[in-house]
Design an enzyme around this catalytic site. Structure first.
Site, PDB file in Angstrom:
ATOM      1  N   SER A 198       0.849  -1.191   0.000  1.00 27.69           N
ATOM      2  CA  SER A 198       0.000   0.000   0.000  1.00 27.69           C
ATOM      3  C   SER A 198       0.888   1.247   0.000  1.00 27.69           C
ATOM      4  O   SER A 198       1.715   1.403  -0.891  1.00 27.69           O
ATOM      5  CB  SER A 198      -0.968  -0.047   1.179  1.00 27.69           C
ATOM      6  N   GLU A 326      -9.178  -5.431  -4.274  1.00 22.49           N
ATOM      7  CA  GLU A 326      -8.565  -4.467  -3.366  1.00 22.49           C
ATOM      8  C   GLU A 326      -9.588  -3.612  -2.613  1.00 22.49           C
ATOM      9  O   GLU A 326      -9.563  -3.522  -1.393  1.00 22.49           O
ATOM     10  CB  GLU A 326      -7.625  -3.537  -4.155  1.00 22.49           C
ATOM     11  N   HIS A 422      -7.762  -5.711  -0.125  1.00 20.49           N
ATOM     12  CA  HIS A 422      -6.576  -4.945   0.219  1.00 20.49           C
ATOM     13  C   HIS A 422      -6.052  -5.376   1.588  1.00 20.49           C
ATOM     14  O   HIS A 422      -6.804  -5.525   2.542  1.00 20.49           O
ATOM     15  CB  HIS A 422      -6.917  -3.457   0.255  1.00 20.49           C
TER      16      HIS A 422
END
Length: 516
Positions: A198, A326, A422
């Site tokens: 990320s 995600e 995610h």
């Protein structure tokens, strides 16, 4: 030159002591590893050092205890530890590293992996339980380093009288510490791999483009790269709004007068009302994240995609990839899974899809998709999926090599509702199923047999890449576009999200502009 003060002790013997350039540190023996926590790599960025580039750590006498993580940098609320609150010490010594090593012997020369945590450039710290690196170090027989860097206002707000991208400069300083000291911990400074997820992957991508980071690492792994990099004009406008929340001008002199822990409230306040700025900030406004790396022309001369396409990292081995679903994590946490109306999906498609007719193009490419599915797809593509794929394509264009993966295995939590969302790759990679996000995605913090097997495969691929540059699947190329699909039965196939790839073909993720 650094040396080890003693050979690593056997079980039941004295704790390991290593001499660094700034002084000796005493770690602990844990599960067959020597572990050192909270070693300063730079001076505390407070007082005269506030909002400045990091300065080398001051030397100390005697042996410094390195058994506890250093304090996290000031940040907004939202970081969950073991107790449900920020589970970390307080203090100003934010800029520290932690080391897991099988053997702190200078002759060992093991590969080194340096982890950069995520958190929207405003949250996170290396002491989070989910980043316990013992399994990576032990299973891979290598040295792992994790680090803190300034986040939020301290690290990324664009203000007068301060360098841009201070959080990235902290990461460079940590990598310089690794270069100068890791031999004493049994690591090879010529075999360094940076890896992150990320915002950590966005940081890795930025490091690939930064002149100051050149030569500090040989390989890079970028997991779920965000596509958000600010133009200098946009960053300054956001910096003005951030300072206004504290009733101040956007200058280092004004903001230095406010305690760092109180200044985080300005970031929180602006995050809560960013949609009011959509006419000025465009795509940034709905992200509720007023911090990102800034293409300032000096610290970060260009976006990673443009820099890599021009050859900035052609000599760096690269692995990059993303998770299939995600954005589903954020929809699930907001209670909006399956609840996006068509008008909201349409507005989102028009804002984020590439080209002048993005709404129609996405609907044509995904016939039968519900409004919620279209909403999730375009945000997954814009924020993480296509930036990750295009990073590999830019690397190949620039004359380098890249390997691509996609995680498609669904998390078992809430009967699979999270999908391959995610952050799922963090507990899988670290094996920390009972910590942080792992507790949400794995019922009771316990992995399924499939999850255990995939976790072991993650670590094997990542650590072998750090050792040899080969993660175990073919390099990505413009003709076959082969990627590693990570699922219950991993396989190598052409890139699975072909519909999205075609929609975004040729898009180079420019820095986000100030609109008015």
């Amino acid at each position: 030159m650094t040396t080890s003060e003693s050979r690593p002790p056997q079980s039941g013997s004295a704790e390991p002591v290593v001499r660094t350039a700034a002084g000796a540190v005493r770690g602990r023996q844990e599960d067959g590893l020597a572990v050192f926590r909270g070693i300063p790599f730079a001076q505390p960025p407070v007082g005269e050092a506030r909002f400045a580039a990091p300065r080398p750590a001051s030397a100390w006498g005697g042996v410094r205890e390195a058994s506890a993580f250093g304090p996290p940098p000031p940040q907004e609320s939202g970081v969950q530890g073991r107790t449900g609150v920020l589970d970390a010490p307080e203090g100003d010594d934010w800029l520290t590293v932690n080391v897991w090593t099988p053997d702190p012997d200078p002759a060992a020369r093991r590969p080194v992996m340096v982890w950069i945590h995520g958190g929207a450039y405003k949250l996170g710290h290396s002491g989070s339980p989910g980043y316990d690196a013992r399994l990576i170090a032990r299973d891979g027989d290598l040295v792992v380093v994790t680090l803190n860097y300034r986040v939020g206002m301290e690290g990324f707000a664009r203000i007068e009288g301060a360098p841009a991208n201070r959080g990235l400069l902290d990461q460079v300083a940590a990598l310089e510490w690794v270069r100068d000291n890791i031999t004493a911990f049994g690591g090879d400074p010529g075999q360094v791999t940076v890896f992150g997820e990320s915002a950590g992957a966005g940081s890795v991508a930025a490091l690939l483009a930064m002149p100051s980071a050149a030569g500090l690492f040989r390989r890079a792994i970028a997991q779920s790269v965000p596509g958000t990099y600010f133009s200098d004009e946009l960053a300054r406008d956001i910096g003005t709004a951030l300072a206004a929340e504290a009733g101040l001008r956007p200058t280092a002199a004004d903001l230095s007068a406010v305690d760092p822990r109180r200044l985080t409230a300005a970031g929180e306040a602006l995050s809560a009302k960013m949609l009011q700025y959509q006419d000025r900030w465009g795509q940034v406004a709905p992200t509720v994240t007023p911090f990102s790396p800034v293409v300032d022309g000096e610290v970060l001369p260009a976006t990673p995609w443009r820099a890599l396409a021009a050859g900035s990292a052609r000599d760096i081995d690269l692995v990059t990839g993303h998770n299939r679903d995600e954005y589903r994590l954020f929809l699930a946490l907001a209670g909006k899974l399956g609840r996006i109306p068509d008008d909201e999906a349409t507005a989102t498609l028009r804002l984020f899809a590439p080209g002048p007719d993005g709404d129609r193009a996405y609907r044509a490419a995904h016939p039968g998709a519900t409004p919620s599915e279209l909403y999730e797809r375009v945000l997954t593509d814009w924020l993480f999926g296509m930036p990750s794929l295009h990073l590999a394509e830019a690397q190949v264009t620039g004359g380098g090599h890249a390997h691509v993966y996609e995680l498609t295995w669904p998390a078992p939590g809430q009967d699979g509702a999270f999908g391959a969302c995610h952050g799922l790759d963090i507990p899988l990679l670290f094996g920390t199923f009972a910590a942080d996000l792992g507790l949400l995605l794995f019922p009771g913090g316990e992995p399924t047999p499939e999850g255990e097997a995939l976790s072991a495969r993650f670590r094997a691929s990542w650590t072998e890449f750090a050792r040899s540059g080969d993660p175990g699947w073919p390099a990505y190329g413009p003709e076959q576009r082969l990627v590693q699909v990570l699922d219950a039965e991993p396989k190598v196939t052409p890139y699975p999200e072909e519909a999205s790839r075609r929609l975004w073909e040729g898009y180079d993720f420019p820095e986000l502009p100030l609109l008015t």
